[in-house]
Design a protein around this motif. Structure first.
Motif, short mmCIF file in Angstrom:
data_model
loop_
_atom_site.label_atom_id
_atom_site.label_comp_id
_atom_site.label_asym_id
_atom_site.label_seq_id
_atom_site.Cartn_x
_atom_site.Cartn_y
_atom_site.Cartn_z
N ILE A 244 0.87 -1.17 0.00
CA ILE A 244 0.00 0.00 0.00
C ILE A 244 0.91 1.23 0.00
O ILE A 244 1.91 1.26 0.72
CB ILE A 244 -0.94 -0.04 1.22
CG1 ILE A 244 -1.95 -1.18 1.02
CG2 ILE A 244 -1.67 1.30 1.39
CD1 ILE A 244 -2.59 -1.66 2.27
N MET B 35 -6.85 2.68 6.50
CA MET B 35 -7.03 1.87 5.29
C MET B 35 -8.47 1.91 4.82
O MET B 35 -8.76 1.96 3.64
CB MET B 35 -6.58 0.43 5.58
CG MET B 35 -6.50 -0.43 4.33
SD MET B 35 -5.28 0.18 3.14
CE MET B 35 -6.28 0.41 1.68
N VAL C 199 -11.96 -4.38 4.63
CA VAL C 199 -11.22 -3.70 5.70
C VAL C 199 -12.12 -3.52 6.93
O VAL C 199 -11.71 -3.69 8.07
CB VAL C 199 -10.69 -2.34 5.22
CG1 VAL C 199 -9.80 -1.72 6.29
CG2 VAL C 199 -9.93 -2.48 3.91
N VAL D 247 -1.92 -4.43 7.70
CA VAL D 247 -3.00 -3.56 8.18
C VAL D 247 -3.35 -4.02 9.59
O VAL D 247 -3.71 -5.19 9.79
CB VAL D 247 -4.25 -3.67 7.27
CG1 VAL D 247 -5.26 -2.59 7.61
CG2 VAL D 247 -3.86 -3.57 5.80
#
Ligand code: ASP
Ligand code: MG
Length: 411
Positions: A178, A200, A216, A241
């Protein structure tokens, strides 16, 4: 023994050579002593092709039949991947959502997952098999086939990981990590080693296409350790994440993104009375249309203009609803502006830093870009601009907040 969920998107399974590569990546995890569930999407652009076919036969294809059609894409790829894994000498079994028991609500083409049965998966895993699961699809308690919305395979993977209490959920894709912005739009974008769920989520919502927003959301809710990584370089750890509380430092700003798929709708000369906004937005909600930036401005006397944005795929549906509601509330015309993009700046550390919003507007002013609408949340500021200025806008914002710096220093 650890449970690992892997997900490979359409590009990664686009042809037989790539399917073999995926099989190798799956077997690698398996040979490391893990129980492996792999979720795949339809091959290449299959889903787009099916959508196009449907459009050639019906202007507004029936949603149930759309799900019946689109869910076939994933059935093809799971069977092929399972064969490839077996051919390489490992036991594998492909399973549809209806066979696993991925139970969704009955909203065709954008169903939400309600429950996932794990008994059958656990049995196969305990027998030493790799499970190849169809992404993007679900089944209602009545046995109707549903889909989770375009790009929904990420959500399938995360939801399976949550249900199985997996140790890892790795989303493999054609980008290696990312970034602070989409490197195709902002060449100076830099890689992020970690990012919080909340950041995110905002980035995914405002147009960073690396992860499906609902995946997410699900990861955040169930604390699923989620990693985005490259399907070309299996040793690259990608970006992790993690929980907002696990972030060591909060960067004031984390990334910028542009969403080019929004349209602005304005309902003009709406009577300034209690209940009017409620009527407009509850009617849209009843048709499952999500509304984004909303602005109400005073026109003259006791009339307002109400403008908001929706995803372009919801435009037709929204217009249908509004043409009806308009008569009901005695409003003026409904006008659409399709030449817009939403640019957003995201960062969990922007709370209590009033300079951030000012900096963003300065960046736009320096680039000579007119702002058409502004919306903010705790960790995000979004501006609507003309579509052809979106890339210039995010580059200017990226520069303003020194997000380019890291990459330049490495050179
Ligand atoms: N095949 C579906 C799509 O193209 C689901 C996905 O790719 O995640 O939207
Ligand atoms: Mg896809």
């Amino acid at each position: 023994m650890s449970i690992v969920v892997q997900k490979f998107g359409g590009t990664s399974v686009a042809d037989s050579t790539r399917i073999k590569n995926v099989a190798n990546a799956v077997i690698r995890e398996y040979n490391n002593g893990n129980q492996v569930v792999v979720v795949v999407s339809a091959m290449g652009k299959t889903t787009d092709y099916l959508v196009k076919l449907a459009g050639e036969l019906a202007e507004n294809p029936n949603h149930r039949e759309m799900d019946m059609l689109l869910s076939t894409g994933e059935q093809v790829s799971i069977a092929l991947l399972s064969m490839a894994i077996q051919a390489a000498g490992c036991p594998a079994i492909s399973l549809l959502a209806s066979q696993i028991g991925i139970i969704t609500e009955g909203v065709h083409t954008k169903a939400r997952i309600l429950d996932i049965k794990t008994d059958k998966m656990k049995k196969h895993l305990d027998e030493g098999k790799i499970i190849v699961a169809a992404g993007f699809q679900g089944v209602t308690t009545d046995g109707e086939i549903t889909t989770l919305g375009r790009g929904g395979s990420d959500t399938t993977a995360v939801a399976l990981a949550a249900a199985l209490k997996a140790d890892r959920c790795d989303i493999y894709t054609d980008v290696d990590a990312i970034y602070t912005a989409d490197p195709r739009q902002v060449p100076a974008a830099s890689r992020l080693d970690t990012i919080s769920y909340s950041e995110m989520l905002e980035l995914a919502r405002v147009g960073a296409k690396v992860l499906h927003p609902r995946s997410v959301e699900t990861a955040k809710q169930y604390n699923v350790p989620l990693r985005l990584r490259s399907s070309f370089n299996l040793d690259d750890p990608g970006t992790l994440v993690i929980g907002d509380d696990k972030m060591e430092i909060y960067r004031p700003v984390t990334g910028v993104a542009a969403d080019l798929k929004q349209v602005r709708i304005a309902v003009l000369r709406v009577p300034d009375q209690p209940g009017i906004a409620a009527k407009i937005f509850s009617s849209l909600a009843a048709d499952n249309i999500s509304v984004d930036m909303i602005i109400q401005s005073l026109e003259e006397g006791n009339l307002n203009n109400i403008a908001f944005t929706v995803n372009d795929s919801d435009l037709k549906g929204a217009i249908n609803v509004l043409e009806r509601v308009k008569l009901d509330i005695n409003a003026g015309e409904v006008v659409v502006d399709g030449n817009i993009a939403k640019v957003s700046l995201v960062g969990a550390g922007m709370v209590d830093r009033p300079g951030i919003a000012a900096g963003m507007f300065e960046a736009m002013a320096e680039a000579g870009i007119n702002i058409k609408m502004i919306a903010t949340s705790e960790i995000k500021i979004s501006c609507l601009v003309d579509k052809d200025q979106a890339e210039e806008a995010i580059r200017s914002i990226h520069r303003k907040f020194d997000l380019d710096a890291k990459v330049e220093m490495q050179k």
